[in-house]
Design a protein around this motif. Structure first.
Motif, PDB file in Angstrom:
ATOM      1  N   GLU A   1      38.657  34.182  37.312  1.00  0.00           N
ATOM      2  CA  GLU A   1      39.509  35.353  37.090  1.00  0.00           C
ATOM      3  C   GLU A   1      39.216  35.999  35.737  1.00  0.00           C
ATOM      4  OE1 GLU A   1      43.563  34.291  37.768  1.00  0.00           O
ATOM      5  OE2 GLU A   1      43.249  33.858  39.895  1.00  0.00           O
ATOM      6  N   ALA A   2      38.893  35.176  34.731  1.00  0.00           N
ATOM      7  CA  ALA A   2      38.528  35.732  33.420  1.00  0.00           C
ATOM      8  C   ALA A   2      37.199  36.478  33.506  1.00  0.00           C
ATOM      9  CB  ALA A   2      38.441  34.617  32.378  1.00  0.00           C
ATOM     10  N   VAL A   3      36.278  35.990  34.338  1.00  0.00           N
ATOM     11  CA  VAL A   3      35.010  36.697  34.534  1.00  0.00           C
ATOM     12  C   VAL A   3      35.274  38.064  35.159  1.00  0.00           C
ATOM     13  CG1 VAL A   3      32.797  36.682  35.759  1.00  0.00           C
ATOM     14  CG2 VAL A   3      33.672  34.566  34.745  1.00  0.00           C
ATOM     15  N   LEU A   4      36.125  38.108  36.162  1.00  0.00           N
ATOM     16  CA  LEU A   4      36.407  39.363  36.854  1.00  0.00           C
ATOM     17  C   LEU A   4      37.055  40.387  35.925  1.00  0.00           C
ATOM     18  CD1 LEU A   4      37.748  37.965  40.260  1.00  0.00           C
ATOM     19  CD2 LEU A   4      35.494  38.967  39.809  1.00  0.00           C
ATOM     20  N   THR A   5      38.029  39.962  35.137  1.00  0.00           N
ATOM     21  CA  THR A   5      38.704  40.908  34.252  1.00  0.00           C
ATOM     22  C   THR A   5      37.810  41.335  33.086  1.00  0.00           C
ATOM     23  OG1 THR A   5      39.731  39.071  33.052  1.00  0.00           O
ATOM     24  CG2 THR A   5      41.013  40.089  34.806  1.00  0.00           C
ATOM     25  N   GLY A   6      36.725  40.584  32.831  1.00  0.00           N
ATOM     26  CA  GLY A   6      35.804  40.946  31.761  1.00  0.00           C
ATOM     27  C   GLY A   6      34.695  41.879  32.191  1.00  0.00           C
ATOM     28  N   LEU A   7      34.698  42.309  33.456  1.00  0.00           N
ATOM     29  CA  LEU A   7      33.624  43.168  33.948  1.00  0.00           C
ATOM     30  C   LEU A   7      33.669  44.569  33.364  1.00  0.00           C
ATOM     31  CD1 LEU A   7      33.479  42.216  37.750  1.00  0.00           C
ATOM     32  CD2 LEU A   7      32.012  41.403  35.883  1.00  0.00           C
ATOM     33  N   HIS A   8      34.837  45.000  32.904  1.00  0.00           N
ATOM     34  CA  HIS A   8      34.973  46.341  32.348  1.00  0.00           C
ATOM     35  C   HIS A   8      36.234  46.380  31.498  1.00  0.00           C
ATOM     36  CE1 HIS A   8      35.534  50.729  32.177  1.00  0.00           C
ATOM     37  NE2 HIS A   8      34.248  50.815  32.455  1.00  0.00           N
TER      38      HIS A   8
ATOM     39  N   ASP B   1      28.440  51.473  52.030  1.00  0.00           N
ATOM     40  CA  ASP B   1      28.689  50.778  53.303  1.00  0.00           C
ATOM     41  C   ASP B   1      29.392  49.454  53.021  1.00  0.00           C
ATOM     42  OD1 ASP B   1      28.684  49.533  55.745  1.00  0.00           O
ATOM     43  OD2 ASP B   1      26.541  49.823  56.136  1.00  0.00           O
ATOM     44  N   ALA B   2      30.681  49.391  53.350  1.00  0.00           N
ATOM     45  CA  ALA B   2      31.462  48.178  53.083  1.00  0.00           C
ATOM     46  C   ALA B   2      31.043  47.020  53.977  1.00  0.00           C
ATOM     47  CB  ALA B   2      32.953  48.473  53.268  1.00  0.00           C
ATOM     48  N   GLY B   3      30.221  47.282  54.996  1.00  0.00           N
ATOM     49  CA  GLY B   3      29.761  46.216  55.870  1.00  0.00           C
ATOM     50  C   GLY B   3      28.614  45.399  55.292  1.00  0.00           C
ATOM     51  N   LEU B   4      27.983  45.900  54.236  1.00  0.00           N
ATOM     52  CA  LEU B   4      26.892  45.162  53.611  1.00  0.00           C
ATOM     53  C   LEU B   4      27.435  44.000  52.784  1.00  0.00           C
ATOM     54  CD1 LEU B   4      24.714  48.176  52.411  1.00  0.00           C
ATOM     55  CD2 LEU B   4      24.231  46.640  54.340  1.00  0.00           C
ATOM     56  N   SER B   5      26.599  43.004  52.553  1.00  0.00           N
ATOM     57  CA  SER B   5      26.990  41.874  51.724  1.00  0.00           C
ATOM     58  C   SER B   5      27.410  42.386  50.348  1.00  0.00           C
ATOM     59  CB  SER B   5      25.816  40.895  51.584  1.00  0.00           C
ATOM     60  OG  SER B   5      26.169  39.781  50.811  1.00  0.00           O
ATOM     61  N   PRO B   6      28.647  42.110  49.908  1.00  0.00           N
ATOM     62  CA  PRO B   6      29.190  42.782  48.706  1.00  0.00           C
ATOM     63  C   PRO B   6      28.438  42.449  47.415  1.00  0.00           C
ATOM     64  CG  PRO B   6      30.956  41.844  50.033  1.00  0.00           C
ATOM     65  CD  PRO B   6      29.666  41.284  50.572  1.00  0.00           C
ATOM     66  N   VAL B   7      28.108  43.492  46.681  1.00  0.00           N
ATOM     67  CA  VAL B   7      27.484  43.380  45.360  1.00  0.00           C
ATOM     68  C   VAL B   7      28.183  44.371  44.433  1.00  0.00           C
ATOM     69  CG1 VAL B   7      25.384  43.663  43.990  1.00  0.00           C
ATOM     70  CG2 VAL B   7      25.233  42.747  46.323  1.00  0.00           C
ATOM     71  N   ILE B   8      28.538  43.915  43.245  1.00  0.00           N
ATOM     72  CA  ILE B   8      29.089  44.806  42.225  1.00  0.00           C
ATOM     73  C   ILE B   8      28.140  44.794  41.034  1.00  0.00           C
ATOM     74  CG2 ILE B   8      31.002  45.302  40.660  1.00  0.00           C
ATOM     75  CD1 ILE B   8      31.753  45.703  43.534  1.00  0.00           C
ATOM     76  N   ALA B   9      27.451  45.906  40.790  1.00  0.00           N
ATOM     77  CA  ALA B   9      26.643  46.047  39.578  1.00  0.00           C
ATOM     78  C   ALA B   9      27.566  46.568  38.474  1.00  0.00           C
ATOM     79  CB  ALA B   9      25.497  47.030  39.812  1.00  0.00           C
ATOM     80  N   TYR B  10      27.495  45.937  37.312  1.00  0.00           N
ATOM     81  CA  TYR B  10      28.404  46.331  36.235  1.00  0.00           C
ATOM     82  C   TYR B  10      27.635  46.549  34.932  1.00  0.00           C
ATOM     83  CZ  TYR B  10      28.112  41.394  34.820  1.00  0.00           C
ATOM     84  OH  TYR B  10      27.653  40.155  34.426  1.00  0.00           O
ATOM     85  N   PRO B  11      28.161  47.384  34.022  1.00  0.00           N
ATOM     86  CA  PRO B  11      27.455  47.670  32.763  1.00  0.00           C
ATOM     87  C   PRO B  11      27.496  46.470  31.823  1.00  0.00           C
ATOM     88  CG  PRO B  11      29.158  49.322  33.248  1.00  0.00           C
ATOM     89  CD  PRO B  11      29.391  48.171  34.161  1.00  0.00           C
ATOM     90  N   ILE B  12      26.450  46.315  31.042  1.00  0.00           N
ATOM     91  CA  ILE B  12      26.391  45.260  30.036  1.00  0.00           C
ATOM     92  C   ILE B  12      26.517  45.874  28.644  1.00  0.00           C
ATOM     93  CG2 ILE B  12      24.921  43.819  31.498  1.00  0.00           C
ATOM     94  CD1 ILE B  12      22.573  44.562  29.644  1.00  0.00           C
ATOM     95  N   GLU B  13      26.722  45.013  27.654  1.00  0.00           N
ATOM     96  CA  GLU B  13      26.709  45.459  26.261  1.00  0.00           C
ATOM     97  C   GLU B  13      25.269  45.728  25.848  1.00  0.00           C
ATOM     98  OE1 GLU B  13      27.622  43.697  21.772  1.00  0.00           O
ATOM     99  OE2 GLU B  13      28.145  42.525  23.548  1.00  0.00           O
ATOM    100  N   HIS B  14      25.036  46.823  25.142  1.00  0.00           N
ATOM    101  CA  HIS B  14      23.685  47.186  24.722  1.00  0.00           C
ATOM    102  C   HIS B  14      23.510  47.054  23.219  1.00  0.00           C
ATOM    103  CE1 HIS B  14      23.854  49.170  28.669  1.00  0.00           C
ATOM    104  NE2 HIS B  14      22.545  49.033  28.689  1.00  0.00           N
ATOM    105  N   ASP B  15      22.345  46.584  22.842  1.00  0.00           N
ATOM    106  CA  ASP B  15      21.925  46.588  21.447  1.00  0.00           C
ATOM    107  C   ASP B  15      21.279  47.950  21.187  1.00  0.00           C
ATOM    108  OD1 ASP B  15      20.713  46.292  19.006  1.00  0.00           O
ATOM    109  OD2 ASP B  15      19.815  44.346  19.450  1.00  0.00           O
TER     110      ASP B  15
END
Length: 331
Positions: free
Chosen positions: A173-180, A224-238
């Motif tokens: 749950e901490a990983v999920l809330t840290g996505l953004h 397409d919500a029928g595809l295997s779920p993937v969430i791409a999320y932004p990372i911290e940049h240098d």
């Protein structure tokens, strides 16, 4: 707002990607090349890519922005749901997409903009257009991503290391809330900022969390919500990720930072990934106070990043630190 509905089974099946995915970075970098978002992070890259390409993209790839526009829908088949850690595997998956799915994806694209040239031919099922797509993706990757891939991979792995530590110390749950920064977890629903208002019900499939270098501002997922779920999320940049200076460059006195102990700290982070201060002290044989002091200096120099996860702080190598520690010795 994107609302992702979890069950207990979904939480158990949620996992992190193993590294950057070339096809996702390719698609999202096309968006960043075409728009003006993230100027402090991406403008240097945009200038270099455009300088290499002259007036624009390589001839074979000039139609790609019409297939993957920066605003609105980009075809789901360009980013395979299956994990593909190298370009060859990713291209194989894209080119093996059933013609019916390509046609359906491009019909969705046609609803927002007319299909012309190779995009229209691709929608018609032309084998020549499909071959041309493969060549265009290869050529674009060679110009826009391959020269920077080591730095992209280092940044993504730093994020994965931090998320892994978060999972170990604070749970999924901490990983999920840290996505953004604007993520909100109200069990069993995760809310994330998104370009449209939609709901995704995972229904026991879980979700793969994919850190992406070129994802910017908000997460990105399949239409397409029928595809295997993937969430791409932004990372911290240098902000110095494009800096190719070597430690021996007199204009960048990074060597002044490196005594024996700081070299050991950087090496430990390069070898083991993210570490807490206690773990660094144990792996380098120094006191906790000394480890804290040296990580503070290295962080101020932009060589490592430090984030708080739960009750711990986790240190990770930044691209500048990886470049320094991996630089070949000069003779």
């Amino acid at each position: 707002m994107l609302r992702i509905h979890f069950t207990g089974e979904d939480l158990a099946r949620t996992r992190l990607a193993t590294g950057p995915q070339p096809m996702w970075e390719l698609l999202l970098s096309l968006h960043k090349l075409a728009d003006a978002d993230g100027r402090m992070v991406f403008d240097g890259w945009r200038r270099r890519v455009r300088a290499v390409m002259g007036a624009g993209l390589p001839a074979s790839a000039r139609w790609l922005p019409h297939l993957a526009p920066p605003v609105g829908y980009s075809p789901d088949f360009l980013t395979p749901a299956r994990q593909a850690g190298d370009l060859g595997t990713g291209l194989e998956l894209v080119l093996a997409t059933p013609r019916r799915r390509i046609r359906d994806d491009l019909a969705t694209l046609a609803a927002q903009r007319p299909l012309r040239g190779p995009v229209a031919e691709l929608a018609d099922g032309s084998p020549k257009a499909l071959h041309g797509l493969g060549q265009a993706l290869r050529d674009y990757h060679a110009h826009a991503l391959a020269p920077f891939w080591n730095r992209i991979r280092t940044s993504v792995h730093a994020d994965l290391t931090t998320r892994g530590k978060t999972f170990l110390h604070a749970g999924i749950e901490a990983v999920l809330t840290g996505l953004h920064p604007k993520a909100r977890w109200t069990p069993p629903v995760l809310e994330l900022p998104y370009s449209t208002d939609r709901d995704i019900h995972l229904d026991g499939r879980g979700v793969r969390l994919l850190p992406s270098f070129f994802c910017w501002g908000r997460p990105f997922t399949f239409r397409d919500a029928g595809l295997s779920p993937v969430i791409a999320y932004p990372i911290e940049h240098d902000l110095t990720w494009l800096d190719t200076s070597r430690p021996g460059d007199p204009k960048r006195p990074l060597a002044a930072l490196l005594g024996r102990t700081r070299t050991m700290v950087l090496t430990a982070l390069a070898t083991h990934g993210g570490c807490t201060t206690t773990e660094l002290a144990g792996r380098t044989g120094i006191s906790l106070a000394s480890a804290s002091q040296h990580t503070s200096v290295l962080r101020d120099a932009g060589l490592i990043s430090t984030v708080r996860r739960g009750g711990h702080v986790v240190h990770s190598l930044r691209p500048a630190g990886a470049s320094l520690i991996n630089a070949p010795a000069k003779h």
